[in-house]
Scaffold this motif. Structure first.
Motif, PDB file in Angstrom:
ATOM      1  N   TRP A 116      -2.391 -11.733   7.432  1.00 51.49           N
ATOM      2  CA  TRP A 116      -2.568 -12.970   6.669  1.00 51.49           C
ATOM      3  C   TRP A 116      -1.275 -13.692   6.368  1.00 51.49           C
ATOM      4  O   TRP A 116      -1.231 -14.917   6.284  1.00 51.49           O
ATOM      5  N   VAL A 133       1.071 -18.617   7.015  1.00 55.34           N
ATOM      6  CA  VAL A 133       1.861 -19.564   6.243  1.00 55.34           C
ATOM      7  C   VAL A 133       3.249 -19.696   6.861  1.00 55.34           C
ATOM      8  O   VAL A 133       3.933 -18.699   7.097  1.00 55.34           O
ATOM      9  N   LEU A 169       8.732 -21.882   3.845  1.00 55.65           N
ATOM     10  CA  LEU A 169       8.830 -23.097   3.039  1.00 55.65           C
ATOM     11  C   LEU A 169      10.073 -23.886   3.422  1.00 55.65           C
ATOM     12  O   LEU A 169      11.102 -23.324   3.815  1.00 55.65           O
ATOM     13  N   LEU A 210      10.366 -24.633  -6.026  1.00 52.53           N
ATOM     14  CA  LEU A 210       9.822 -23.353  -6.476  1.00 52.53           C
ATOM     15  C   LEU A 210      10.780 -22.686  -7.444  1.00 52.53           C
ATOM     16  O   LEU A 210      10.388 -22.185  -8.500  1.00 52.53           O
ATOM     17  N   ILE A 223       3.214 -15.349  -9.883  1.00 57.98           N
ATOM     18  CA  ILE A 223       4.636 -15.448 -10.221  1.00 57.98           C
ATOM     19  C   ILE A 223       5.248 -14.054 -10.310  1.00 57.98           C
ATOM     20  O   ILE A 223       6.314 -13.776  -9.748  1.00 57.98           O
ATOM     21  N   LEU A 263       5.628 -12.471  -6.962  1.00 54.21           N
ATOM     22  CA  LEU A 263       6.757 -13.056  -6.241  1.00 54.21           C
ATOM     23  C   LEU A 263       8.075 -12.513  -6.795  1.00 54.21           C
ATOM     24  O   LEU A 263       8.979 -12.165  -6.040  1.00 54.21           O
ATOM     25  N   ARG A 264       8.171 -12.434  -8.104  1.00 58.05           N
ATOM     26  CA  ARG A 264       9.398 -11.900  -8.715  1.00 58.05           C
ATOM     27  C   ARG A 264       9.651 -10.468  -8.260  1.00 58.05           C
ATOM     28  O   ARG A 264      10.775 -10.108  -7.935  1.00 58.05           O
ATOM     29  N   HIS A 309       8.022 -11.626   6.369  1.00 57.40           N
ATOM     30  CA  HIS A 309       6.608 -11.589   6.669  1.00 57.40           C
ATOM     31  C   HIS A 309       5.773 -11.961   5.445  1.00 57.40           C
ATOM     32  O   HIS A 309       4.799 -12.689   5.525  1.00 57.40           O
ATOM     33  N   PRO A 326       6.622 -16.161   2.518  1.00 54.63           N
ATOM     34  CA  PRO A 326       6.149 -17.558   2.527  1.00 54.63           C
ATOM     35  C   PRO A 326       4.786 -17.743   1.871  1.00 54.63           C
ATOM     36  O   PRO A 326       4.620 -18.676   1.070  1.00 54.63           O
ATOM     37  N   ALA A 327       3.860 -16.868   2.150  1.00 55.35           N
ATOM     38  CA  ALA A 327       2.520 -17.045   1.595  1.00 55.35           C
ATOM     39  C   ALA A 327       2.557 -17.003   0.078  1.00 55.35           C
ATOM     40  O   ALA A 327       1.942 -17.830  -0.602  1.00 55.35           O
ATOM     41  N   GLN A 346       5.190 -17.545  -1.838  1.00 58.00           N
ATOM     42  CA  GLN A 346       5.933 -18.691  -2.370  1.00 58.00           C
ATOM     43  C   GLN A 346       5.059 -19.929  -2.380  1.00 58.00           C
ATOM     44  O   GLN A 346       5.024 -20.675  -3.358  1.00 58.00           O
ATOM     45  N   ARG A 347       4.313 -20.112  -1.288  1.00 59.32           N
ATOM     46  CA  ARG A 347       3.415 -21.274  -1.200  1.00 59.32           C
ATOM     47  C   ARG A 347       2.369 -21.197  -2.320  1.00 59.32           C
ATOM     48  O   ARG A 347       2.104 -22.181  -3.008  1.00 59.32           O
ATOM     49  N   VAL A 401       2.491 -19.719  -5.207  1.00 60.64           N
ATOM     50  CA  VAL A 401       3.064 -19.975  -6.528  1.00 60.64           C
ATOM     51  C   VAL A 401       3.386 -21.447  -6.685  1.00 60.64           C
ATOM     52  O   VAL A 401       3.103 -22.060  -7.718  1.00 60.64           O
ATOM     53  N   LEU A 402       3.963 -22.025  -5.635  1.00 63.21           N
ATOM     54  CA  LEU A 402       4.351 -23.434  -5.717  1.00 63.21           C
ATOM     55  C   LEU A 402       3.118 -24.300  -5.948  1.00 63.21           C
ATOM     56  O   LEU A 402       3.113 -25.165  -6.829  1.00 63.21           O
ATOM     57  N   LEU A 456       1.905 -23.834  -9.447  1.00 72.21           N
ATOM     58  CA  LEU A 456       2.761 -24.502 -10.435  1.00 72.21           C
ATOM     59  C   LEU A 456       2.533 -26.000 -10.400  1.00 72.21           C
ATOM     60  O   LEU A 456       2.467 -26.654 -11.438  1.00 72.21           O
ATOM     61  N   ASP A 457       2.402 -26.528  -9.186  1.00 72.18           N
ATOM     62  CA  ASP A 457       2.177 -27.968  -9.074  1.00 72.18           C
ATOM     63  C   ASP A 457       0.892 -28.368  -9.784  1.00 72.18           C
ATOM     64  O   ASP A 457       0.846 -29.360 -10.504  1.00 72.18           O
ATOM     65  N   VAL A 502      -3.119 -14.606  -4.460  1.00 69.27           N
ATOM     66  CA  VAL A 502      -2.630 -13.537  -3.598  1.00 69.27           C
ATOM     67  C   VAL A 502      -3.785 -12.659  -3.162  1.00 69.27           C
ATOM     68  O   VAL A 502      -3.917 -12.305  -2.009  1.00 69.27           O
ATOM     69  N   ARG A 507      -6.392 -13.904  -0.474  1.00 72.84           N
ATOM     70  CA  ARG A 507      -6.033 -14.006   0.937  1.00 72.84           C
ATOM     71  C   ARG A 507      -6.137 -12.685   1.669  1.00 72.84           C
ATOM     72  O   ARG A 507      -6.053 -12.669   2.881  1.00 72.84           O
ATOM     73  N   THR A 508      -6.266 -11.633   0.948  1.00 67.39           N
ATOM     74  CA  THR A 508      -6.337 -10.358   1.655  1.00 67.39           C
ATOM     75  C   THR A 508      -7.704 -10.157   2.269  1.00 67.39           C
ATOM     76  O   THR A 508      -7.896  -9.250   3.043  1.00 67.39           O
TER      77      THR A 508
END
Lengths: 152, 184, 720
Positions: free
Chosen positions: A129, A133, A136, A144, C651, C654-655, C673, C676-677, C679-680, C682-683, C686-687, C715, C718-719
């Motif tokens: 998965w 993506v 970024l 971010l 968040i 990601l941290r 690997h 990105p997923a 980060q996307r 979370v972004l 947040l938006d 998160v 998506r699994t």
């Protein structure tokens, strides 16, 4: 020489005292404790003979002491009590009959758990998965970072 | 509210049912296996009575081995135990009534202070032999698990009946009758 | 006042029944007003039970011996503090107190969650009031402390002397907090199953509840051990008796749960498993209550005589059937693809943790009920005592401690070779400890345990160091630690709990395995030796305790220095037949000298039992550390109110990922690997979560998200 000697002496002393203590650990009081903790006190709820302060338990410990000093083996002493008080004098389920089940059950439980994990959980499968993506853009990454700082 | 039962639930019900049946079956087998084991035999009854020798409060000695040919009622008691106070007159009366017919009553004092035990004997005018078991050896040999507790020892030396707790006039009478005593 | 208390219990029961009916009907017919009414009325039992408890307290304080409960558990001589603790000193009172605590949780849960989790709360409330009404039924119908005696005695019997100890003032309430607290996570789990809102919401809503209940259970268990040690006079604090085990089992399953819940938060896995664990924890807590309250422990016969047992058994059966039935019904929704990238990962470690904790819980549970089963089946109690439990918990405990040390150093997903290499220092330290232990102590089990403890200790401390360096680069470690506790409380508070377990284990090894005991009968002036001490019996003294007469022996202990006196007591309570021994304890960080006066004669000859218990104090030190750790981990953090649970999780995930990457615990390829997923996600979150207008209250954003969770790329989602 003297400087190096002191710690070594201290170390030897510690070893010696602890060594003698572990010899003493087989002293009669500890042997009594070993036997008594394998027997249930017949007059108290769920306490072993080793723990209980009831008069019967005290006398049972005294009898255990006498028998040990007379050279009886722990198993003989335990059998003596079982002959008088029945199977419920034992603090652990017997290793005969269904008592064995008690000992096997936890092991079987863990084994079943491990088997279940092996059957249900697949290890080392590539996870696809994340590939969906794209990385970024630098601008997004910056947004971010700022967002995360704010959320803190 | 959403309906609980939707189209594919049947399969799930079947599966849940199967799991429950298996669990129930295992439990039943376990319980049945427990019951099938040889039934528990009370070790305090039916075996040969441990012989003991007691130094009595009146200075004499009591020897179970010397009581051969007579039925012995061994009673374990203590001065602080309330039911023992209740059954003391009964024991005395039994002793007086049956001693001529070959019954011995013996009181084994347990977990007690000597002066209090003596006071107890005096207060209830006990005349049957009574002695103390200061280290509890006799009590443990019999498998005493509480106080009062009584044992009827047959003429052959076998423990016929164990009575945990208080004796009553009825169970003394019926037990003695079953051991061949006639009501005096 | 008494009648008011009794009436309050009945009204509370009626309120619960009303709330249950109205909620059920309202949820069925989708009537908001009915639901609201149900939620409002469900708050009432709390206030009513305050009145009931106050009425009982009043009866205790005013020595109203016309109440059977007061006559049995209090007397005019009972000290004030123990009159108060008389509320939970007996069966009926403690059951009332139990309901009172549960009703408090019901009200708190409604107040806290009805706005933020509008869908779940009604269902959760329905489950809560159903459980509560069962207990209220017991209070009102079977075990009322307000029952009157036909012939009131002039004075009461007094509290059981063994319960007159500070430990008994705080131990039961805290234990009950744990027992009753688990009902909230359970009810939200039921609500999630009913509403099919199975993802983040219920878990997030109950995260702090479960931590609280689990912590209270743990602290209650430790306090129980402390009380037993100080009063029961057998030189120990844990005897594996059924009452203790009853509390331990839900604590064990709870431990499994609070660990595996994190896997769902971070990786979106173990969803069904978590549900099952919550149900198991609640069920075992109820089984524990059932065992201790029904008289089953004493014997099958007292159980058969007590009415309460049958009702409890019925309740337990229905509860198990409904909850596992619901899980079976929703099985397809609960399934996740349980794939692990590697067993050398944090989720892998948690998986083993779960298997072992459940294995332990199973062993303790079966061992506890086995005597009762054998008594029912064969008429003889086959005991399962300390040797059995020690034989099982010892080895499993060592493996768990090993796992504890390894798990803190593992990243999510898959550990890099560097992460495993970094373990060499803790392993080295463990081996040094182990070799030292092997030379000095020899017993192989102890050597293994100490090796593992040394390793886990070093690994955990290294984790603090690493975290501190990460959160405050280039600054002093103390600054970094403060920042860690400020920002990542749950994780680093959790590690404090880990450390507390290690400290306690050291204390337990010392006091269980190296205890020395002597039983002596001595005349005044005679001496005896035990361990490193020589003890002289000086003589007997007599005096008066508040409501008892006391005799104590004076023991002068020579420890090679100034020496000290021990005065073990024997207390005679006029209203209790048997005298009570009170131990005298002299405690240091090295060892405890523990003495009881077992018997004495008129000529001052006395029998003592004396123990030297090495390191016991570390068990209590560990207990305090456990409390601090739970407090840190469960302390509410400010930020959790501003973003939704899922965003929060994303968040934090990601941290963790960035941190693991920074520490080199993930390979660069694995990081590229996975990043990105996340980060996307979370972004995006947040938006969307950021208020357009800075003046707009943040709770609106929260609610918006809560009502439309489908749109949020999480998160976990998506699994699948």
């Amino acid at each position: 020489m003297k400087r190096a000697g002191t710690p070594i002496l201290v170390f030897l002393f510690v070893l010696l005292t602890l060594g003698t203590r572990s010899v003493l650990a087989r002293a009669i009081d500890d042997q009594i404790r070993d036997v008594a903790s394998q027997l249930m006190c017949p007059v108290c709820e769920g306490r072993t003979v080793a723990e209980s302060n009831s008069q019967l338990a005290t006398q049972m410990r005294d009898l255990i002491r006498q028998r040990l000093l007379a050279g009886d083996r722990p198993e003989t002493i335990i059998r003596y009590f079982v002959e008088r008080y029945g199977e419920s004098a034992l603090a652990t389920p017997p290793t005969t009959g269904l008592g064995v089940l008690m000992w096997l059950l936890p092991a079987a439980g863990v084994a079943a758990g491990v088997a279940w994990v092996r059957a249900r959980v697949r290890v080392g499968t590539p996870r696809a998965w994340e590939d969906d993506v794209a990385p970024l853009s630098p601008g997004d990454l910056e947004r971010l970072r700022r967002g995360l700082d704010e959320a803190r | 509210m959403e309906s609980l039962i939707t189209a594919p639930t049947r399969r799930r019900w079947l599966r849940a049912g199967a799991v429950s049946i298996v669990i129930a079956a295992l439990l039943t087998v376990f319980f049945a296996a427990m019951r099938l084991q040889p039934p528990h035999r009370n070790p305090q009854q039916g075996r040969t009575a441990p012989v003991f020798s007691l130094s009595l409060f009146d200075g004499g000695r009591f020897d179970l081995a010397a009581a051969g040919g007579r039925v012995v009622l061994v009673n374990f008691w203590s001065s602080w135990c309330l039911p023992c106070r209740d059954e003391a007159p009964l024991l005395e009366a039994t002793w007086r009534a049956y001693r001529g017919n070959g019954l011995v009553v013996v009181g084994v004092n347990l977990w007690d202070a000597e002066h209090e035990a003596r006071a107890f004997l005096q207060r209830y005018r006990i005349s049957f032999p009574a002695g103390s078991d200061p280290k509890g050896r006799t009590a443990i040999a019999y498998g005493v698990a509480g106080i009062p507790e009584s044992y009827f020892v047959e003429r052959s030396g076998r423990i016929a009946v164990r009575v945990p707790g208080s004796l009553t006039a009825e169970n003394v009478a019926t037990t003695l009758a079953s051991l061949g005593f006639r009501r005096p | 006042m008494t009648e008011v208390g009794a009436a309050a219990v009945w009204i509370a029961l009626a309120a619960c029944a009303y709330a249950a009916v109205v909620l059920a009907l309202g949820l069925r017919a989708d009537r908001t007003q009915w639901i609201e009414s149900g939620l409002n009325v469900a708050m009432a039992p709390f206030f009513l039970l305050i009145v009931a408890v106050a009425a009982l307290l009043n009866a205790l304080l005013t020595n109203d011996f016309s109440l059977a409960y007061v006559a049995r558990n209090s007397s005019s001589e009972t000290p004030l503090l123990y009159k108060i603790s008389g509320i939970w000193g007996g069966q009926a009172g403690s059951l009332l107190f139990w309901s009172f605590l549960m009703s408090a949780f019901v009200s708190l849960a409604i107040a806290r969650h009805r706005k933020t989790e509008p869908r779940l709360t009604p269902w959760a409330c329905l489950s809560l009031v159903l459980v509560l009404s069962f207990f209220l039924f017991l209070n009102a119908w079977l075990e009322s402390p307000f029952r009157r005696l036909a012939l009131p005695p002039a004075n009461g019997r007094g509290l059981n002397p063994l319960l007159e100890d500070p430990g008994m003032i705080i131990h039961p309430p805290i234990l009950y907090l744990g027992y009753t607290g688990v009902v909230v996570p359970f009810s939200f789990a039921m609500a999630a199953l009913m509403t099919r809102r199975l993802d983040a919401e219920w878990l997030a809503a109950t995260r702090r509840w479960s931590l609280f209940a689990w912590g209270a259970l743990g602290i209650g268990i430790i306090l129980g051990g402390w009380w037993a040690y100080r009063t029961l006079g057998w030189g120990g604090y844990w005897g594996w008796d059924p009452v203790e085990n009853a509390a331990l089992v839900p604590w064990l399953t709870g431990t499994a749960y609070i660990h595996s819940a994190i896997v769902q938060e971070r990786r979106g896995q173990f969803v069904a498993w978590n549900m099952a664990l919550v149900v198991l924890t609640f069920s075992t807590a109820m089984i524990g209550t059932f065992l201790t309250r029904s008289g089953l422990i004493a014997s099958v016969h007292t159980f058969a005589q007590s009415e309460i047992g049958a009702y409890f058994l019925a309740f337990l059966g229905v509860q198990l059937l409904v909850s596992f039935g619901l899980i079976a019904l929703r099985w397809d929704d609960l399934r996740t693809r349980d794939e692990l990238d590697s067993l050398a990962s944090r989720e892998g470690a948690f998986l083993f943790n779960n298997v072992l904790f459940l294995g332990l819980a199973l062993a303790v549970l079966v061992g506890t009920v086995f005597p009762m089963i054998s008594e029912a089946a064969r008429g003889v109690k086959i005991f399962v005592g300390p040797p059995y439990f020690n034989a099982i918990t010892g080895p499993v405990g060592v493996v768990l401690l090993l796992l504890m040390g390894v798990a803190v150093a593992l990243p999510w997903r898959r550990a890099s070779p560097a992460a495993l290499r970094a373990l060499r220092w803790p392993i080295g330290l463990g081996l040094i400890v182990g070799v030292a232990a092997a030379v000095v102590l020899r017993a192989p089990g102890v050597v293994a345990a100490l090796t593992v403890i040394g390793f886990a200790f070093a690994a955990t401390l290294a984790e603090y160091r690493r975290g501190a360096a990460r959160s405050a680069p280039g600054q002093r470690i103390s600054t970094g630690l403060v920042r860690l506790f400020a920002t990542q409380r749950r994780r680093y508070g959790g590690y404090l709990v880990h450390l507390s377990i290690l400290v306690m284990t050291v204390g337990m090894i010392g006091s269980q395995i190296y205890v020395v005991e002597r039983e002596v009968s001595v005349r005044p002036g005679e001496s005896f030796s035990i361990g490193p001490y020589s003890i002289r019996y000086v003589g007997l003294e007599r005096g008066e305790a508040p409501n008892a007469s006391a005799t104590w022996g004076v023991l002068r202990v020579d420890d090679g220095g100034r020496g000290f006196d021990l005065r073990p007591l024997r207390l005679f309570y006029p209203s209790w037949q048997q005298p009570v021994s009170r131990p005298a304890i002299r405690s240091t960080f090295g060892d405890d000298v523990y003495a009881i006066l077992a018997a004495f004669e008129a000529d001052q000859r006395a029998a003592f039992r004396v123990w030297v218990n090495p390191l016991v104090r570390w068990v209590w030190v560990g207990g305090v550390l456990f409390f601090v750790g739970v407090l840190v981990a469960a302390w509410p953090s400010r930020r959790s109110r501003h973003v939704s649970a899922r965003t929060q999780w994303a968040i934090e995930t990601l941290r963790d990922l960035e941190a693991d990457h920074g520490d080199g615990r993930l390979t660069a390829a694995d990081y590229r690997h996975a990043a990105p997923a996340l980060q996307r996600a979370v972004l995006d979150a947040l938006d969307r979560g950021r208020p357009a207008d800075p003046l707009e209250p943040a709770t609106d954003a929260t609610r918006r998200e809560a009502e439309a969770p489908e749109r949020e790329p999480s998160v976990g989602e998506r699994t699948r």
